[in-house]
Design an enzyme around this catalytic site. Structure first.
Site, PDB file in Angstrom:
ATOM      1  N   GLY A  22       0.800  -1.133   0.169  1.00 16.27           N
ATOM      2  CA  GLY A  22      -0.088  -0.056  -0.007  1.00 16.27           C
ATOM      3  C   GLY A  22       0.812   1.261   0.086  1.00 16.27           C
ATOM      4  O   GLY A  22       0.483   2.137   0.599  1.00 16.27           O
ATOM      5  N   ALA A  23       1.957   1.245  -0.644  1.00 16.63           N
ATOM      6  CA  ALA A  23       2.799   2.202  -0.759  1.00 16.63           C
ATOM      7  C   ALA A  23       2.512   3.371  -1.727  1.00 16.63           C
ATOM      8  O   ALA A  23       3.197   4.354  -1.635  1.00 16.63           O
ATOM      9  CB  ALA A  23       4.318   1.677  -1.062  1.00 16.63           C
ATOM     10  N   GLY A  53      -1.233   7.649   1.109  1.00 18.62           N
ATOM     11  CA  GLY A  53      -1.427   7.532   2.547  1.00 18.62           C
ATOM     12  C   GLY A  53      -0.249   7.180   3.392  1.00 18.62           C
ATOM     13  O   GLY A  53       0.830   7.712   3.458  1.00 18.62           O
ATOM     14  N   GLY A  60       1.330   4.435   3.431  1.00 17.45           N
ATOM     15  CA  GLY A  60       2.564   3.675   3.255  1.00 17.45           C
ATOM     16  C   GLY A  60       3.326   4.900   2.439  1.00 17.45           C
ATOM     17  O   GLY A  60       4.754   4.352   2.349  1.00 17.45           O
ATOM     18  N   SER A  81      -5.678  -1.300  13.722  1.00 20.85           N
ATOM     19  CA  SER A  81      -6.529  -0.180  14.169  1.00 20.85           C
ATOM     20  C   SER A  81      -7.319  -0.231  15.507  1.00 20.85           C
ATOM     21  O   SER A  81      -7.668  -1.302  15.945  1.00 20.85           O
ATOM     22  CB  SER A  81      -7.528   0.135  13.028  1.00 20.85           C
ATOM     23  OG  SER A  81      -8.597   1.233  13.435  1.00 20.85           O
ATOM     24  N   TYR A  95     -14.921  -4.947   9.314  1.00 21.48           N
ATOM     25  CA  TYR A  95     -13.443  -4.181   9.579  1.00 21.48           C
ATOM     26  C   TYR A  95     -13.132  -4.654  10.975  1.00 21.48           C
ATOM     27  O   TYR A  95     -11.835  -4.923  10.803  1.00 21.48           O
ATOM     28  CB  TYR A  95     -13.874  -2.654   9.375  1.00 21.48           C
ATOM     29  CG  TYR A  95     -12.673  -1.861   9.548  1.00 21.48           C
ATOM     30  CD1 TYR A  95     -11.779  -1.723   8.634  1.00 21.48           C
ATOM     31  CD2 TYR A  95     -12.506  -1.175  10.925  1.00 21.48           C
ATOM     32  CE1 TYR A  95     -10.394  -1.067   8.742  1.00 21.48           C
ATOM     33  CE2 TYR A  95     -11.275  -0.347  10.824  1.00 21.48           C
ATOM     34  CZ  TYR A  95     -10.441  -0.156  10.090  1.00 21.48           C
ATOM     35  OH  TYR A  95      -9.191   0.368  10.053  1.00 21.48           O
TER      36      TYR A  95
END
Length: 310
Positions: free
Chosen positions: A25-26, A29, A31, A154, A180
């Site tokens: 996820g780089a 955001g 990442g 989270s 989630y």
């Protein structure tokens, strides 16, 4: 709580020359900010994400910010175990060692859908895809003789526990908040069991709560969703004996990425693992079911089974 620091401030005085870091996820955001910070500290950073064009743009952005940055890219779609396996093969061919694996990518509060392998989209992306990637890259992590596995969880893990009888929502009415929460609970449990199993290989694992960060993850949320989230957050703070004004305290990716970067580089975490981190520190604000050793082992066995079947 410690005073807020940015990801770049966390790496001040840290030398990662010769270290290889892989971040999922780089391309945006947290990442992207993590990648910039680790590159600024001298690491060779492998940027992994689904959107190849966004990866190229991220690499350009990092080089503009850090002129001597060492980056490379690999396409990774966590909703497809075929893609995960292909990416792992390419990464293994590119480097024999990985010092930091940051499982950063994720989705949040998505409408019901399934991954290409039939997993519910949130636990499939946030956990099963990362579980398989980590399994496949364990030899490279072991070769580092002191690697760190950083798993983004989270505080939202309190929204839901894993239903081991129905992890992919095949027999229940879908609730995107509970789904989630279950996926983020899975992230904590993964860190707990990974640390137990892999610490003898020199691999230490951490689950990270980055705070409430303003990123594109919130694109599926309505005003009503934010209202429900505020209520859940307020109840969680009250349960921990903390005061709350009922509002969510948002931070930016530059500051939100600080704890995951701290998990990756901090000398304070040497010889420790299986921890839940927030605000650049060790936190006890984690639901008992998310750090239960027996449940962590059970999730590992389930993950091995379902990934092997696809």
């Amino acid at each position: 709580m410690t005073e807020s620091r940015s990801a770049l401030q966390v790496v001040e005085g840290i030398d990662l020359s010769g270290r290889v870091c892989l971040i999922t996820g780089a391309s945006s955001g947290l990442g992207r900010e993590s990648a910039r910070a680790l590159a600024a500290a001298g690491a060779q950073v492998i940027l992994a994400a689904r959107n190849a064009d966004a990866l190229i743009e991220t690499a350009r952005w990092i080089r503009a910010e850090v002129p001597d940055a060492q980056t490379s890219t690999v396409r990774l779609d966590l909703t497809s175990l075929t893609s995960v396996r292909s990416a792992a093969t390419k990464i293994g061919e590119a480097t024999p060692v990985i010092h930091i694996l940051m499982n950063n990518a994720g989705v949040m509060f998505t409408p019901f859908s399934r991954t290409q392998d039939g997993f519910e989209i949130q636990i499939g992306t946030n956990h099963f895809g990362h579980f398989e990637l980590t399994r496949l890259l364990t030899p490279q992590l072991a070769a580092a003789a002191g690697a760190r596995l950083v798993i983004l969880s989270s505080g939202g893990h309190v929204l839901g526990d894993i239903d081991f009888d129905d992890p992919n929502w095949e027999h229940r009415e879908y609730d995107k908040f509970v789904a989630y929460g279950a996926s983020k609970t899975a992230n904590v449990l993964h860190a707990v069991e990974a640390d137990r199993r892999l610490c003898e290989l020199g691999i230490r694992s951490y689950a990270v709560h980055p705070g409430t960060v303003a990123t594109s993850l919130a694109r599926y949320m309505s005003r009503s969703d934010f209202s429900q989230l505020r209520k859940h957050a307020a109840a969680s703070r009250t349960a921990r004996g903390e005061s709350t004004d009922g509002y969510l305290d948002f931070t930016t990716p530059a500051y939100g990425a600080a704890t995951q970067v701290w998990a990756a580089v901090s000398p304070e975490l040497a010889d420790q693992g299986g921890l839940y981190l927030e605000d650049c520190g060790i936190s006890e604000s984690v639901a008992p079911y998310a750090r239960d050793a027996e449940r962590a082992a059970k999730l590992w066995a389930l993950s091995e089974k379902v990934c092997a079947q696809t």
